[in-house]
Enzyme design. Structure first.
Site, PDB file in Angstrom:
ATOM      1  N   ASP A 234       0.856  -1.201   0.000  1.00 40.70           N
ATOM      2  CA  ASP A 234       0.000   0.000   0.000  1.00 40.70           C
ATOM      3  C   ASP A 234       0.884   1.240   0.000  1.00 40.70           C
ATOM      4  OD1 ASP A 234      -2.165  -1.706   0.415  1.00 40.70           O
ATOM      5  OD2 ASP A 234      -1.869  -1.630   2.597  1.00 40.70           O
TER       6      ASP A 234
ATOM      7  N   ASP B 104       3.661  15.171   5.433  1.00 42.39           N
ATOM      8  CA  ASP B 104       3.106  16.518   5.277  1.00 42.39           C
ATOM      9  C   ASP B 104       1.766  16.464   4.543  1.00 42.39           C
ATOM     10  OD1 ASP B 104       4.661  15.817   3.110  1.00 42.39           O
ATOM     11  OD2 ASP B 104       5.914  17.611   3.173  1.00 42.39           O
TER      12      ASP B 104
ATOM     13  N   GLU C 221      -0.201  25.673   2.971  1.00 42.71           N
ATOM     14  CA  GLU C 221       1.077  25.682   2.261  1.00 42.71           C
ATOM     15  C   GLU C 221       1.133  24.553   1.223  1.00 42.71           C
ATOM     16  OE1 GLU C 221       5.264  25.613   4.400  1.00 42.71           O
ATOM     17  OE2 GLU C 221       4.616  23.674   3.664  1.00 42.71           O
ATOM     18  N   GLU C 222       0.386  23.474   1.461  1.00 43.11           N
ATOM     19  CA  GLU C 222       0.434  22.317   0.567  1.00 43.11           C
ATOM     20  C   GLU C 222      -0.532  22.413  -0.612  1.00 43.11           C
ATOM     21  OE1 GLU C 222       2.658  20.044   0.740  1.00 43.11           O
ATOM     22  OE2 GLU C 222       3.472  20.556   2.706  1.00 43.11           O
TER      23      GLU C 222
ATOM     24  N   ASP D 286       0.360  25.862   7.896  1.00 44.51           N
ATOM     25  CA  ASP D 286       1.471  25.042   7.420  1.00 44.51           C
ATOM     26  C   ASP D 286       1.300  23.733   8.192  1.00 44.51           C
ATOM     27  OD1 ASP D 286       3.807  23.732   6.927  1.00 44.51           O
ATOM     28  OD2 ASP D 286       5.141  25.328   7.615  1.00 44.51           O
TER      29      ASP D 286
ATOM     30  N   LEU E 201       2.632  20.740   8.196  1.00 49.11           N
ATOM     31  CA  LEU E 201       3.821  20.094   8.775  1.00 49.11           C
ATOM     32  C   LEU E 201       5.034  20.960   8.472  1.00 49.11           C
ATOM     33  CD1 LEU E 201       3.984  17.280  10.310  1.00 49.11           C
ATOM     34  CD2 LEU E 201       5.509  16.697   8.463  1.00 49.11           C
ATOM     35  N   ASP E 202       5.550  21.558   9.508  1.00 45.59           N
ATOM     36  CA  ASP E 202       6.682  22.473   9.360  1.00 45.59           C
ATOM     37  C   ASP E 202       7.966  21.763   9.787  1.00 45.59           C
ATOM     38  OD1 ASP E 202       7.980  25.176   9.247  1.00 45.59           O
ATOM     39  OD2 ASP E 202       8.308  24.685  11.343  1.00 45.59           O
TER      40      ASP E 202
ATOM     41  N   GLU F 229       3.561  30.907   7.691  1.00 44.37           N
ATOM     42  CA  GLU F 229       4.625  30.743   8.689  1.00 44.37           C
ATOM     43  C   GLU F 229       4.910  32.053   9.431  1.00 44.37           C
ATOM     44  OE1 GLU F 229       7.182  27.149   6.672  1.00 44.37           O
ATOM     45  OE2 GLU F 229       7.338  29.076   5.708  1.00 44.37           O
TER      46      GLU F 229
HETATM   47  P1  AHG Z   1       8.438  23.269   5.598  1.00 50.39           P
HETATM   48  O1  AHG Z   1       8.885  21.949   6.123  1.00 50.39           O
HETATM   49  O2  AHG Z   1       7.024  23.616   6.009  1.00 50.39           O
HETATM   50  O3  AHG Z   1       8.676  23.462   4.134  1.00 50.39           O
HETATM   51  O4  AHG Z   1       9.246  24.425   6.365  1.00 50.39           O
HETATM   52  C1  AHG Z   1      10.637  24.366   6.500  1.00 50.39           C
HETATM   53  C2  AHG Z   1      11.081  25.760   6.755  1.00 50.39           C
HETATM   54  C3  AHG Z   1      11.186  26.170   8.211  1.00 50.39           C
HETATM   55  O5  AHG Z   1      10.515  25.444   9.129  1.00 50.39           O
HETATM   56  C4  AHG Z   1      12.644  26.150   8.508  1.00 50.39           C
HETATM   57  O6  AHG Z   1      12.948  27.179   9.393  1.00 50.39           O
HETATM   58  C5  AHG Z   1      13.289  26.325   7.163  1.00 50.39           C
HETATM   59  O7  AHG Z   1      12.358  25.916   6.204  1.00 50.39           O
HETATM   60  C6  AHG Z   1      14.537  25.539   6.989  1.00 50.39           C
HETATM   61  O8  AHG Z   1      15.072  25.876   5.771  1.00 50.39           O
HETATM   62  P2  AHG Z   1      16.633  25.633   5.401  1.00 50.39           P
HETATM   63  O9  AHG Z   1      16.788  24.162   5.300  1.00 50.39           O
HETATM   64  O10 AHG Z   1      16.790  26.375   4.116  1.00 50.39           O
HETATM   65  O11 AHG Z   1      17.440  26.252   6.519  1.00 50.39           O
HETATM   66 MN    MN Z   2       7.182  25.376   7.198  1.00 45.99          MN
HETATM   67 MN    MN Z   3       5.237  22.550   5.637  1.00 43.24          MN
END
Ligand code: AHG
Ligand code: MN
Ligand code: MN
Length: 340
Positions: free
Chosen positions: A63, A69, A92-93, A115, A117-118, A274
């Site tokens: 599956d 995310d 964001e997605e 967002d 999943l950050d 964000e």
């Molecule tokens: P996401 O996973 O929602 O795309 O966010 C990632 C973001 C943020 O959380 C983080 O501070 C930054 O991107 C990290 O980016 P770099 O790897 O460029 O530092």
């Molecule tokens: Mn993020």
């Molecule tokens: Mn995200």
């Protein structure tokens, strides 16, 4: 034993702070709490990828296993759409906005940005990730479907914002514009319990948080400021999940920076999903949030759903000092140069 206040109880207690409250915002915040618990359950299983199948790949039975995310995005959208406590979502997605149909004829006046999943690059290595959300009042009339303009609002119009940190403990931190409160998930009872009342960011701290690997891609005055942080013997911490990095700073004081780089001339982080919600929370806790042009994040006009911004957030004294530092070292524009 001291009395426990659950998130649901706290949200209901606070409803009376808003004379115009109809219970919709209360319902919406509760739905977010439910979705966060579902996502938390899945995040906690992430270490079992070898048994359950890797995210974005397939499991033993063949599956497909959704990327986390995407899973988080779907769960939040589902929880919020089922109850109809908001009338639209921007994530964001998703490229575009997601209108939410009224449930039982009830028209909601709120929209949600998120967002889901950050810090998603952390998930495969069992390091903290988060969810960020913001809530606005819709600006279009309720007899029409929501439109993009409902979402293109400045951060200062936020009604509420918060984040969930899926860390060593799972925490939900939120503000409705009257201070910031933090709740820790007690896994034994499956409830978020009030653990941090009226959070205040320290005036200054000993941490700075920036992806220093991009040092040579930053503007020269930003490089000088980072050298200055290093000269002051500030401690560098960078997790790569804005939620996690900000969480440390909210508790212990410090400054978080994601400046514009050559690759991202406007900055990388998204204003709507964000920067604005995090700026709202940090300012509610007594902190500051500006961009690298030294403008207040919450005052920035929002022209596009996925607009990016540079960002500097943290302890008030440190952000102010950074602002003064940059002003002092900024190269004068050609109109300011003395005429030859
Ligand atoms: P996401 O996973 O929602 O795309 O966010 C990632 C973001 C943020 O959380 C983080 O501070 C930054 O991107 C990290 O980016 P770099 O790897 O460029 O530092
Ligand atoms: Mn993020
Ligand atoms: Mn995200």
């Amino acid at each position: 034993m001291s009395e426990i206040t659950t998130l649901d109880e706290f949200i209901i207690q606070r409803q009376k702070d808003f004379s115009y409250a109809t219970g919709e915002l209360t319902g919406l915040l509760r739905d977010i709490g439910v979705a966060a618990k579902i996502v938390n359950r899945e995040v906690n299983k992430a270490g079992l990828v070898n048994i359950l199948g890797s995210y974005g790949g397939s499991n033993e039975s063949g599956d497909d296993v959704k990327k986390l995310d995407i899973f988080a995005n779907e769960k939040f959208i589902k929880c919020l759409s089922n109850s109809g406590e908001c009338c639209g979502i921007a994530s964001e997605e998703n490229e575009d906005i997601i209108p939410v149909d009224p449930v039982d004829g009830k028209e909601s006046k709120y929209i949600l940005v998120m967002d889901p999943l950050d810090g998603s690059s952390n998930i495969d290595v069992n390091v903290s990730v988060g969810t960020i959300f913001g809530i606005y009042r819709r600006v279009s009339s309720s007899d029409q479907s929501v439109s993009k303009k409902d979402f293109l609002q400045k951060g200062k119009e936020l009604v509420a914002a918060g984040y969930v940190l899926y860390g060593t403990s799972t925490m939900l931190v939120y503000s409705t514009g009257r201070g910031v409160n933090g709740f820790t998930l007690d896994p034994s009872i499956g409830e978020f319990c009030l653990s941090h009342r009226d959070m205040q960011i320290p005036e200054k701290g000993v941490y700075y948080s920036v992806n220093q690997g991009y040092y040579l891609k930053f503007d020269v005055e930003m490089r000088r400021y980072i050298d200055y942080c290093s000269d002051l013997n500030l401690r560098l911490r960078y997790i790569g999940s804005m939620v996690s990095d900000i969480h440390r700073i909210l508790f212990q004081g410090g400054i978080f920076l994601y400046p514009n780089t050559r690759k991202y001339p406007k900055g990388k982080l998204r204003l709507l999903y964000e920067c604005n919600p995090i700026a709202f929370i940090v300012e509610q806790a007594g902190g500051r949030a500006i961009n690298c042009k030294l403008e207040d994040i919450l005052e920035l006009p929002v022209h596009e759903l996925h607009q990016r911004s540079s960002v500097v957030i943290g302890s008030p004294q440190m952000v102010e000092e950074m602002k003064e530092f940059i002003q002092k070292y900024q190269e004068p524009s050609s109109s300011e140069l003395p005429k030859a």
